[in-house]
Enzyme design. Sequence first.
Site, mmCIF file in Angstrom:
data_model
loop_
_atom_site.group_PDB
_atom_site.id
_atom_site.type_symbol
_atom_site.label_atom_id
_atom_site.label_comp_id
_atom_site.label_asym_id
_atom_site.label_seq_id
_atom_site.Cartn_x
_atom_site.Cartn_y
_atom_site.Cartn_z
ATOM 1 N N HIS A 32 0.843 -1.189 0.000
ATOM 2 C CA HIS A 32 0.000 0.000 0.000
ATOM 3 C C HIS A 32 0.879 1.240 0.000
ATOM 4 C CE1 HIS A 32 -3.420 -2.592 0.991
ATOM 5 N NE2 HIS A 32 -2.648 -3.132 1.919
ATOM 6 N N THR A 33 0.286 2.350 -0.381
ATOM 7 C CA THR A 33 1.007 3.623 -0.360
ATOM 8 C C THR A 33 1.366 3.978 1.074
ATOM 9 O OG1 THR A 33 -0.184 4.383 -2.298
ATOM 10 C CG2 THR A 33 0.899 6.059 -0.961
ATOM 11 N N GLN A 34 2.646 4.207 1.323
ATOM 12 C CA GLN A 34 3.110 4.522 2.664
ATOM 13 C C GLN A 34 3.649 5.946 2.771
ATOM 14 O OE1 GLN A 34 2.799 2.322 5.388
ATOM 15 N NE2 GLN A 34 1.487 1.370 3.849
ATOM 16 N N SER A 35 3.389 6.747 1.765
ATOM 17 C CA SER A 35 3.823 8.144 1.820
ATOM 18 C C SER A 35 2.766 9.013 1.146
ATOM 19 C CB SER A 35 5.175 8.322 1.116
ATOM 20 O OG SER A 35 5.110 7.886 -0.217
ATOM 21 N N TRP A 141 -3.542 8.159 6.445
ATOM 22 C CA TRP A 141 -2.509 9.124 6.825
ATOM 23 C C TRP A 141 -3.130 10.475 7.161
ATOM 24 C CZ3 TRP A 141 2.838 8.420 7.223
ATOM 25 C CH2 TRP A 141 3.281 7.127 6.932
#
Length: 270
Positions: A32-35, A141
């Site tokens: 998954h997108t972590q930023s 996030w």
Amino acid sequence: MNHLPEAWGRPRDDIYGAYDHSFVAASQPNTHTQSPIVTGTSVVALKFNGGVVIAADNLASYGSLARFTDMERLRQVGTHTVVGASGDVSDMQHIFTKTLENLTISEEYQSDDGHRLRAKHVYSYLSRVLYQRRNKFNPLWNVLLVAGWDEGKPFLASADLLGTTFSAPALASGFGAHLAIPLLRRVAPDEAAVEGITRERAIEVVEECMKVLFYRDARSMNRYTMAVVTGSKDEAGKEKVDIEWRKDIELKQQSWKFAEGIRGYGAQTV
């Protein structure tokens, strides 16, 4: 001998043909997108005697680029609550348009039992959603500030992407946690001080915080949205909650000539 993991326990490729790597790819874990990519900065909120003021600017930044200038990061939930979000804008939109809308439809319209979501209910639900996503190693996030009216008094609490939760009379997320909190705590150092804060004073302090953030936070802008949640009781003793929206407020910018008087600015001799 072939020492690659996919060859363990099987014959050589030159005898039985090349290995089908699709089996290896299918067994890999999901990623998954972590930023965060497009982000929003601070949300500022302050309790006062009779309600809560919450504000957030309208900028969504693509890295350091001021990409979207009309992104409202406050959302009303039901009749008692306003939620503000900083952090990843796509996750914010997921929370606003899917998570909270589904919650509202389920609790207030499908049930049709006269029950209305209060600020504490929305906050408890969101904190558990954030914690559940964190446990799946696919966090949302965002830092969420939940402001509203609950059980005859103002409500203000925060939850972040790790599921960490806490409440205070003055809260701020993003860069505001460093710049706005000291200004807010001058007025509201503890819960006892809330009784002495008027609605006008609270709005004035939040406006001052937004002004400081505009000049000091490179991811902020001079247009913002503010919501004022006020609770009271009518003559029959029934609780009444009013949410006043002030959208597209524009700060009056002062001239940048004051920078010439700052020690070390430009090529001046110091």
